[in-house]
Enzyme design. Structure first.
Site, short mmCIF file in Angstrom:
data_model
loop_
_atom_site.label_atom_id
_atom_site.label_comp_id
_atom_site.label_asym_id
_atom_site.label_seq_id
_atom_site.Cartn_x
_atom_site.Cartn_y
_atom_site.Cartn_z
N GLU A 12 -28.72 -18.56 25.37
CA GLU A 12 -28.85 -18.52 26.82
C GLU A 12 -28.65 -19.90 27.44
O GLU A 12 -27.97 -20.05 28.46
CB GLU A 12 -30.22 -17.96 27.19
CG GLU A 12 -30.53 -17.96 28.67
CD GLU A 12 -29.60 -17.07 29.49
OE1 GLU A 12 -29.59 -17.23 30.72
OE2 GLU A 12 -28.87 -16.25 28.90
N HIS A 52 -25.02 -21.10 27.35
CA HIS A 52 -24.30 -20.41 28.42
C HIS A 52 -24.55 -21.10 29.76
O HIS A 52 -23.63 -21.30 30.55
CB HIS A 52 -24.76 -18.95 28.47
CG HIS A 52 -24.10 -18.15 29.55
ND1 HIS A 52 -24.77 -17.21 30.30
CD2 HIS A 52 -22.82 -18.15 30.02
CE1 HIS A 52 -23.95 -16.68 31.17
NE2 HIS A 52 -22.75 -17.22 31.02
N HIS A 107 -23.20 -10.04 38.39
CA HIS A 107 -22.96 -11.34 37.76
C HIS A 107 -21.68 -11.31 36.94
O HIS A 107 -20.87 -12.25 36.99
CB HIS A 107 -24.16 -11.69 36.87
CG HIS A 107 -24.20 -13.12 36.44
ND1 HIS A 107 -23.93 -14.17 37.28
CD2 HIS A 107 -24.49 -13.68 35.23
CE1 HIS A 107 -24.04 -15.32 36.63
NE2 HIS A 107 -24.37 -15.04 35.38
N HIS A 159 -16.53 5.76 32.12
CA HIS A 159 -15.79 4.57 31.70
C HIS A 159 -14.59 4.95 30.83
O HIS A 159 -13.49 4.41 30.98
CB HIS A 159 -16.73 3.64 30.93
CG HIS A 159 -16.10 2.35 30.52
ND1 HIS A 159 -15.37 1.56 31.37
CD2 HIS A 159 -16.11 1.69 29.33
CE1 HIS A 159 -14.95 0.48 30.74
NE2 HIS A 159 -15.37 0.55 29.49
N HIS A 168 -13.34 -7.38 23.60
CA HIS A 168 -13.06 -6.36 24.62
C HIS A 168 -13.29 -6.94 26.02
O HIS A 168 -12.49 -6.69 26.94
CB HIS A 168 -13.95 -5.14 24.38
CG HIS A 168 -13.53 -3.92 25.12
ND1 HIS A 168 -12.27 -3.39 25.04
CD2 HIS A 168 -14.22 -3.09 25.95
CE1 HIS A 168 -12.18 -2.30 25.79
NE2 HIS A 168 -13.36 -2.10 26.36
#
Length: 340
Positions: A70, A73, A132, A243, A304
């Site tokens: 975290e 990032h 986000h 999806h 992906h």
């Protein structure tokens, strides 16, 4: 300016990949506060730091590996923010640069920081997590648009009316891809990626269990945390199936655009762009199938996300090329009108 924009684009892609890796590793709450971690600027590592952190958050277990994911990032995202502001200042101080677009991007990076904070403080609320993710993709697309607008001389032109006619269809394809990215973000933020594990759509009597009202309700009530999802199986399955179905729509639409552009073009730039789109589309389709067959392995799931970002970049680039071509193709008509 060109080098800074290129580096910033690469950094944005890295932030998107790192965000996906963090989310898929269940490290989104590796640090329970923001912008620090357990009240510190870095992950607590020394014994006295760990004791202080544990005293401040007695109900939590400090997992240093997730906390570091975290924080890394956040460090990369913070660096990206500084780069975006450098671009903004440069555009404001330099004539003949896209100042309004640069200002909008600067505002977007501030909003992205706020979304990053809310992601933590609201405990992974799906609508915030999805926003986000979409904000990161939007930042990537707008940075590419800024680069293209700042360097239009790199665009080849050909007076070919067939390419100009593709403009409305290319815009629709961009919209289709954006919807698919949003659906992908909603699938991930609701932990619905493994709700269906068979092909082509889902196992069992899935048609009778569809629940669109709950599946796409952005307000999911009050919860201590949204980590690992709060929706029931029917809602998650509905998100997943939606999806997949829209992925087929995206495949057909973008594949048709690539084929039509390749057949209509006379210059290598447009043909190469159509080939890039076809290749990215094929790889993304294979990655999506692999996620299902191999039950969402981390590396394939992150790839992906990354390929979705590259698809978006390719389609923004194609739309800019086609828009530029349409503008070029209209010039003779306008000149003739003025002469008449």
């Amino acid at each position: 300016m060109r080098i800074l924009l290129q580096i910033t684009l690469i950094f944005t892609l890295i932030v998107i990949l790192m965000g996906a890796y963090t989310r898929l590793s269940d490290a989104g709450l590796g640090c329970p506060d923001w912008p620090g971690c357990y009240g510190q600027l870095k992950v607590p590592s020394a014994q006295d730091e760990i004791r202080q952190a544990q005293a401040a958050y007695p109900l939590l277990t400090i997992e240093q590996d997730k906390a570091w994911l975290e924080m890394i990032h956040r460090y990369i995202a913070g660096t990206l923010g500084l780069m975006v502001f450098a671009i903004w200042v440069y555009c404001l101080r330099t004539p003949n640069t896209p100042k309004r677009l640069a200002s909008f991007i600067a505002g977007l990076i501030v909003f992205q920081a706020a979304l990053g904070m809310w992601t933590v403080t609201l405990k992974l609320m799906p609508i915030i997590v999805m926003a986000h993710l979409v904000g990161g993709f939007s930042l990537l697309a707008l940075l590419l648009l800024l680069y293209l607008r700042a360097h239009p001389s790199q665009i080849e032109t050909e007076n070919h009316a067939q390419i100009a006619k593709l403009q409305p269809f290319a815009i629709v394809c961009l919209g289709v891809l954006i919807v698919q990215i949003i659906l992908g973000g909603w699938t991930s933020s609701n932990y619905a990626a493994l709700s269906c594990t068979t092909l082509p759509l889902c196992e069992g009597e899935w048609q009778s269990n569809l629940d669109f009202k709950q599946a796409f309700n952005p307000f999911q009530g009050q919860h201590d945390t949204f980590e690992f999802g709060v929706l029931d199986y029917a809602a998650r399955m509905t998100i997943h199936v939606s999806h997949r179905i829209w992925a087929l729509v995206t495949l057909v639409m973008l594949g048709t655009l690539a084929w039509r552009l390749f057949k209509s073009s006379q210059t290598q730039q447009y043909k190469r762009a159509s080939i890039y789109l076809s290749g990215a589309l094929f790889i993304q389709f294979c990655l999506g199938i692999s996620n299902i067959v191999f039950h969402l392995p981390l590396g394939i799931a992150v790839a992906h996300n990354g390929m979705a970002a590259l698809l978006l970049l390719t389609l923004v680039y194609l739309n800019f090329l086609i828009w530029h071509q349409a503008k070029y193709a209209r010039l003779p008509y306008k000149s003739q009108t003025v002469e008449n």
